[in-house]
Design a protein around this motif. Structure first.
Motif, PDB file in Angstrom:
ATOM      1  N   LYS A 246       0.826  -1.213   0.000  1.00 21.15           N
ATOM      2  CA  LYS A 246       0.000   0.000   0.000  1.00 21.15           C
ATOM      3  C   LYS A 246       0.862   1.265   0.000  1.00 21.15           C
ATOM      4  O   LYS A 246       0.507   2.264  -0.609  1.00 21.15           O
ATOM      5  N   ASP A 247       1.997   1.222   0.694  1.00 19.32           N
ATOM      6  CA  ASP A 247       2.886   2.382   0.697  1.00 19.32           C
ATOM      7  C   ASP A 247       3.425   2.654  -0.708  1.00 19.32           C
ATOM      8  O   ASP A 247       3.485   3.824  -1.146  1.00 19.32           O
ATOM      9  N   CYS A 248       3.801   1.617  -1.439  1.00 24.46           N
ATOM     10  CA  CYS A 248       4.304   1.794  -2.814  1.00 24.46           C
ATOM     11  C   CYS A 248       3.222   2.382  -3.713  1.00 24.46           C
ATOM     12  O   CYS A 248       3.503   3.240  -4.558  1.00 24.46           O
ATOM     13  N   VAL A 249       1.985   1.921  -3.555  1.00 24.40           N
ATOM     14  CA  VAL A 249       0.885   2.436  -4.373  1.00 24.40           C
ATOM     15  C   VAL A 249       0.634   3.907  -4.050  1.00 24.40           C
ATOM     16  O   VAL A 249       0.420   4.731  -4.956  1.00 24.40           O
ATOM     17  N   ALA A 250       0.660   4.265  -2.774  1.00 27.16           N
ATOM     18  CA  ALA A 250       0.444   5.659  -2.385  1.00 27.16           C
ATOM     19  C   ALA A 250       1.512   6.568  -3.003  1.00 27.16           C
ATOM     20  O   ALA A 250       1.210   7.651  -3.516  1.00 27.16           O
ATOM     21  N   ARG A 251       2.768   6.130  -2.969  1.00 30.56           N
ATOM     22  CA  ARG A 251       3.849   6.936  -3.552  1.00 30.56           C
ATOM     23  C   ARG A 251       3.705   7.033  -5.070  1.00 30.56           C
ATOM     24  O   ARG A 251       4.016   8.069  -5.669  1.00 30.56           O
ATOM     25  N   ALA A 252       3.236   5.951  -5.687  1.00 34.02           N
ATOM     26  CA  ALA A 252       3.029   5.978  -7.139  1.00 34.02           C
ATOM     27  C   ALA A 252       1.922   6.961  -7.509  1.00 34.02           C
ATOM     28  O   ALA A 252       2.034   7.691  -8.503  1.00 34.02           O
ATOM     29  N   ILE A 253       0.845   6.990  -6.740  1.00 33.45           N
ATOM     30  CA  ILE A 253      -0.244   7.944  -7.003  1.00 33.45           C
ATOM     31  C   ILE A 253       0.287   9.369  -6.924  1.00 33.45           C
ATOM     32  O   ILE A 253      -0.030  10.218  -7.767  1.00 33.45           O
ATOM     33  N   HIS A 254       1.103   9.634  -5.920  1.00 30.84           N
ATOM     34  CA  HIS A 254       1.676  10.979  -5.794  1.00 30.84           C
ATOM     35  C   HIS A 254       2.610  11.294  -6.959  1.00 30.84           C
ATOM     36  O   HIS A 254       2.553  12.381  -7.549  1.00 30.84           O
ATOM     37  N   ARG A 255       3.456  10.341  -7.335  1.00 32.75           N
ATOM     38  CA  ARG A 255       4.476  10.593  -8.364  1.00 32.75           C
ATOM     39  C   ARG A 255       3.859  10.893  -9.717  1.00 32.75           C
ATOM     40  O   ARG A 255       4.416  11.660 -10.509  1.00 32.75           O
ATOM     41  N   PHE A 256       2.701  10.297 -10.016  1.00 32.54           N
ATOM     42  CA  PHE A 256       2.077  10.501 -11.322  1.00 32.54           C
ATOM     43  C   PHE A 256       0.938  11.532 -11.272  1.00 32.54           C
ATOM     44  O   PHE A 256       0.208  11.666 -12.252  1.00 32.54           O
ATOM     45  N   SER A 257       0.798  12.222 -10.179  1.00 25.84           N
ATOM     46  CA  SER A 257      -0.266  13.214 -10.055  1.00 25.84           C
ATOM     47  C   SER A 257       0.253  14.600 -10.390  1.00 25.84           C
ATOM     48  O   SER A 257       1.460  14.812 -10.570  1.00 25.84           O
ATOM     49  N   ALA A 258      -0.665  15.565 -10.446  1.00 23.00           N
ATOM     50  CA  ALA A 258      -0.277  16.950 -10.693  1.00 23.00           C
ATOM     51  C   ALA A 258       0.465  17.540  -9.501  1.00 23.00           C
ATOM     52  O   ALA A 258       1.054  18.623  -9.607  1.00 23.00           O
ATOM     53  N   ARG A 259       0.454  16.851  -8.358  1.00 24.35           N
ATOM     54  CA  ARG A 259       1.122  17.322  -7.153  1.00 24.35           C
ATOM     55  C   ARG A 259       2.510  16.704  -6.978  1.00 24.35           C
ATOM     56  O   ARG A 259       3.085  16.746  -5.887  1.00 24.35           O
ATOM     57  N   ALA A 260       3.044  16.105  -8.040  1.00 20.44           N
ATOM     58  CA  ALA A 260       4.302  15.368  -7.915  1.00 20.44           C
ATOM     59  C   ALA A 260       5.451  16.244  -7.423  1.00 20.44           C
ATOM     60  O   ALA A 260       6.371  15.756  -6.757  1.00 20.44           O
ATOM     61  N   GLU A 261       5.411  17.561  -7.755  1.00 21.10           N
ATOM     62  CA  GLU A 261       6.479  18.461  -7.311  1.00 21.10           C
ATOM     63  C   GLU A 261       6.302  18.871  -5.852  1.00 21.10           C
ATOM     64  O   GLU A 261       7.221  19.444  -5.253  1.00 21.10           O
ATOM     65  N   GLY A 262       5.134  18.587  -5.286  1.00 16.85           N
ATOM     66  CA  GLY A 262       4.894  18.928  -3.886  1.00 16.85           C
ATOM     67  C   GLY A 262       5.395  17.844  -2.952  1.00 16.85           C
ATOM     68  O   GLY A 262       5.891  16.792  -3.371  1.00 16.85           O
ATOM     69  N   PRO A 263       5.264  18.061  -1.641  1.00 20.47           N
ATOM     70  CA  PRO A 263       5.774  17.091  -0.669  1.00 20.47           C
ATOM     71  C   PRO A 263       4.885  15.849  -0.575  1.00 20.47           C
ATOM     72  O   PRO A 263       3.687  15.902  -0.862  1.00 20.47           O
ATOM     73  N   PHE A 264       5.506  14.747  -0.178  1.00 23.19           N
ATOM     74  CA  PHE A 264       4.776  13.515   0.134  1.00 23.19           C
ATOM     75  C   PHE A 264       5.054  13.202   1.594  1.00 23.19           C
ATOM     76  O   PHE A 264       6.181  12.881   1.976  1.00 23.19           O
ATOM     77  N   MET A 265       4.030  13.312   2.424  1.00 23.87           N
ATOM     78  CA  MET A 265       4.180  13.073   3.860  1.00 23.87           C
ATOM     79  C   MET A 265       3.394  11.823   4.234  1.00 23.87           C
ATOM     80  O   MET A 265       2.266  11.627   3.767  1.00 23.87           O
ATOM     81  N   ALA A 303       2.276  18.927   4.316  1.00 24.66           N
ATOM     82  CA  ALA A 303       1.811  18.326   3.061  1.00 24.66           C
ATOM     83  C   ALA A 303       1.088  19.321   2.166  1.00 24.66           C
ATOM     84  O   ALA A 303       0.586  18.925   1.114  1.00 24.66           O
ATOM     85  N   ASP A 304       1.040  20.596   2.552  1.00 28.43           N
ATOM     86  CA  ASP A 304       0.344  21.598   1.749  1.00 28.43           C
ATOM     87  C   ASP A 304       0.920  21.621   0.330  1.00 28.43           C
ATOM     88  O   ASP A 304       2.129  21.761   0.134  1.00 28.43           O
ATOM     89  N   GLY A 305       0.033  21.470  -0.671  1.00 31.63           N
ATOM     90  CA  GLY A 305       0.470  21.428  -2.058  1.00 31.63           C
ATOM     91  C   GLY A 305       0.894  20.064  -2.527  1.00 31.63           C
ATOM     92  O   GLY A 305       1.272  19.891  -3.689  1.00 31.63           O
ATOM     93  N   GLY A 306       0.842  19.072  -1.644  1.00 34.46           N
ATOM     94  CA  GLY A 306       1.273  17.729  -1.999  1.00 34.46           C
ATOM     95  C   GLY A 306       0.286  16.675  -1.565  1.00 34.46           C
ATOM     96  O   GLY A 306      -0.930  16.863  -1.654  1.00 34.46           O
ATOM     97  N   THR A 307       0.822  15.572  -1.059  1.00 39.02           N
ATOM     98  CA  THR A 307       0.006  14.408  -0.709  1.00 39.02           C
ATOM     99  C   THR A 307       0.302  13.988   0.722  1.00 39.02           C
ATOM    100  O   THR A 307       1.471  13.948   1.144  1.00 39.02           O
ATOM    101  N   LEU A 308      -0.747  13.664   1.455  1.00 43.99           N
ATOM    102  CA  LEU A 308      -0.617  13.121   2.807  1.00 43.99           C
ATOM    103  C   LEU A 308      -1.101  11.678   2.789  1.00 43.99           C
ATOM    104  O   LEU A 308      -2.236  11.400   2.379  1.00 43.99           O
ATOM    105  N   PHE A 309      -0.226  10.762   3.216  1.00 43.22           N
ATOM    106  CA  PHE A 309      -0.560   9.346   3.249  1.00 43.22           C
ATOM    107  C   PHE A 309      -0.741   8.898   4.690  1.00 43.22           C
ATOM    108  O   PHE A 309       0.194   8.963   5.490  1.00 43.22           O
ATOM    109  N   LEU A 310      -1.961   8.482   5.011  1.00 35.97           N
ATOM    110  CA  LEU A 310      -2.281   7.995   6.358  1.00 35.97           C
ATOM    111  C   LEU A 310      -2.434   6.484   6.293  1.00 35.97           C
ATOM    112  O   LEU A 310      -3.458   5.969   5.825  1.00 35.97           O
ATOM    113  N   ASP A 311      -1.410   5.772   6.744  1.00 36.34           N
ATOM    114  CA  ASP A 311      -1.448   4.314   6.755  1.00 36.34           C
ATOM    115  C   ASP A 311      -2.154   3.831   8.018  1.00 36.34           C
ATOM    116  O   ASP A 311      -2.071   4.470   9.068  1.00 36.34           O
TER     117      ASP A 311
END
Length: 529
Positions: A246-265, A303-311
């Motif tokens: 699930k962590d790999c999938v969450a990072r992949a969603i962020h990497r291919f999204s419009a928020r890829a340049e933002g932070p991933f927390m 995570a402002d401007g990026g993605t927040l992953f809550l596992d």
């Protein structure tokens, strides 16, 4: 219409005017119509005003040729239904003339009767079928006229009316063909756009293959869904057993999204004590609690401007669930001890292995938060449902171990792969990686990973011997082909052990060429002892 078609239509309009139609409101008004519907409305108005008719209706034949339609109403009249006069006129190919009273008596189609209900019975009704004059002689529609008997009777010999009708048919056919071409072009553009969009998505999904390993149908579908999710701003809920990635999938969603340049927390809600989790998420002001010597920004702010992953969000306390819901709905939050609210523009990805619906029934998870999180649900397949991916996963983990430990790259023996495929994986991909790491550590540098290096192998020889024993008449066989493969593989192993791995002698004893035996060893994943 094209410039050439407009010039031709204008010439025909001038010719019609020269025949006397200029006495009507100009026939050139027809040329200015941009669509068949506008042309039908214009012609009806011109005829009604110039001839003093009580009623004019211009109906069109739909593309299938079976139905007549009206621009001013959602009505379809079957061309084979002779309960209305339009079918009679079109099938005969010539005008139909009758009185309104006669039409009411002989024709009982409800939609037609509604059309003529307000007309005096003494008026005459004339239905004129219209068809293209150039190219294919397809039917265009029908012109319905109601007026005094003398007026309608004179139309048959009226050169002006004939010219007007011919102009109407020519313009109608050209506009209809031009409209059809535009529609076909639009459909083609749409098809090409979808094709290009599908190819783009497939290309992105292929790029994910290095992060989300596996060529099974389940993994191909998951990679496609990840790209779809990444294209949206919807909250994503990842559900699946522990260790499914699930962590790999969450990072992949962020990497291919419009928020890829933002932070991933990322944070594991189950790993943080309840007393500290709120501070980790929302932050706190200086002096908010004992030990808070300085203000600290929480993960939501970071995570402002990026993605927040809550596992493991299923373990989040109910009080925090309510505060998280407010962040998702309004984008506003308040750090602990702060007096002012702050805003955060983030995309939330949550994950859990727990059945959230059951926790909702047990009142341990908020239903409103569940539906807000599940705007784009994704289910990760367990490893047991995609065993064909075990071999490429194992090889990738071996290569990763060798790179981390600075060893030369090694492979995996067929027997080790066979044993890996036959295992159960309650821990899924994480468990498989741990098995590979252990086996690599137990193997000599430079040596391929053997089945004996896998944990648990020493305690299984008796069970394996029984499992590989030739089937008896009383044994239950669910797959004859697999049973024959198992029997053949075990027989070859026994001969190889008997001849100390000498394939030439083993092949001779089995009555097959050495090359055939080598091929079967590869096919059946049989290792030399």
């Amino acid at each position: 219409m094209s410039a050439r078609a407009i010039d031709m239509a204008q010439g025909e309009a001038r010719q019609a005017a020269s025949l006397g139609l200029a006495a009507m409101p100009t026939a050139l008004a027809l040329v200015e119509c941009a669509t068949p519907a506008a042309l039908r409305a214009c012609s009806s108005r011109l005829l009604r005003d110039s001839l003093g008719l009580a009623w004019v209706e211009c109906l069109f034949v739909e593309g299938s040729g079976r139905w007549l339609g009206r621009d001013d109403a959602d009505v379809r009249l079957d061309c084979d239904d002779f309960r209305h006069p339009y079918a009679h006129a079109i099938r005969r190919g010539e005008p139909l003339d009758l009185s309104v009273a006669e039409a009411r008596t002989r024709l009982d189609h409800p939609d037609f009767q509604a059309q003529v209900a307000a007309l005096p019975g003494a008026l005459r009704l004339q239905i004129r079928p219209l068809r293209a004059l150039d190219g294919p002689r397809e039917w265009l529609g029908a012109l319905a006229l109601a007026g005094e008997a003398d007026t309608l009777a004179g139309l048959a010999a009226d050169a002006e009316f004939a010219a007007f009708e011919a102009l109407l048919c020519r313009l109608w056919a050209r506009l209809a063909r031009a409209q059809g071409e535009r529609q076909r072009s639009a459909v083609l553009r749409d098809s090409l756009a979808k094709l290009n969009d599908g190819a783009r998505r497939q290309s992105l999904a292929d790029q994910l293959a290095d992060d989300l390993l596996g060529d099974s149908a389940a993994m191909q579908r998951l990679r496609s869904q990840v790209i779809r999710a990444a294209e949206t701003q919807l909250a994503v809920l990842l559900q699946g057993q522990t260790g499914t990635g699930k962590d790999c999938v969450a990072r992949a969603i962020h990497r291919f999204s419009a928020r890829a340049e933002g932070p991933f927390m990322a944070i594991n809600c189950a790993a943080i004590p309840e007393a500290l989790l709120e501070s980790e998420l929302f932050g706190h002001a200086k002096g908010a609690f004992s030990g808070a010597d300085q203000a600290r920004e929480g993960l939501i702010g970071q995570a402002d401007g990026g993605t927040l992953f809550l596992d493991e969000i299923g373990d989040m306390p109910l009080a925090l669930q309510a505060k998280l819901l407010r962040v998702l709905e309004s984008g506003r939050y308040r750090p602990l001890g702060a007096s002012d609210e702050r805003c955060a523009d983030l995309r939330l990805v949550a994950a859990t292995h727990q059945p959230l619906r059951e926790r909702i029934r047990d009142q341990r998870f908020r239903a409103d938060l569940y539906y807000r999180l599940g705007q784009f649900p994704l289910s990760l397949p367990p490893l047991g449902e995609r065993r064909e991916d075990i071999a490429p996963l194992a090889q990738a983990f071996v290569a990763d171990f060798c790179a981390r430990e600075g060893r030369d790259e090694v492979g995996i023996t067929p027997a080790a792969l066979r044993q890996l495929r036959e295992r159960d994986y309650p821990g899924n991909v994480r468990e498989l990686k741990n098995l590979i790491d252990y086996a690599c550590a137990m193997s000599p540098p430079g040596a391929d990973l053997e089945a004996s290096a896998l944990p648990g192998e020493a305690s299984e020889p008796v069970a394996e011997a029984h499992a590989a024993a030739p089937p008896t008449a009383s044994a239950r066989v669910d797959d004859l082909r697999q049973a024959l493969r198992d029997f053949e593989a075990e027989l070859i192993r026994q001969r190889l052990r008997y001849f100390d791995g000498n394939r030439a002698l083993a092949a001779e004893s089995l009555g097959v060429p050495k090359r055939t035996l080598a091929h079967k060893c590869r096919l059946l994943e049989v290792d030399a002892p």
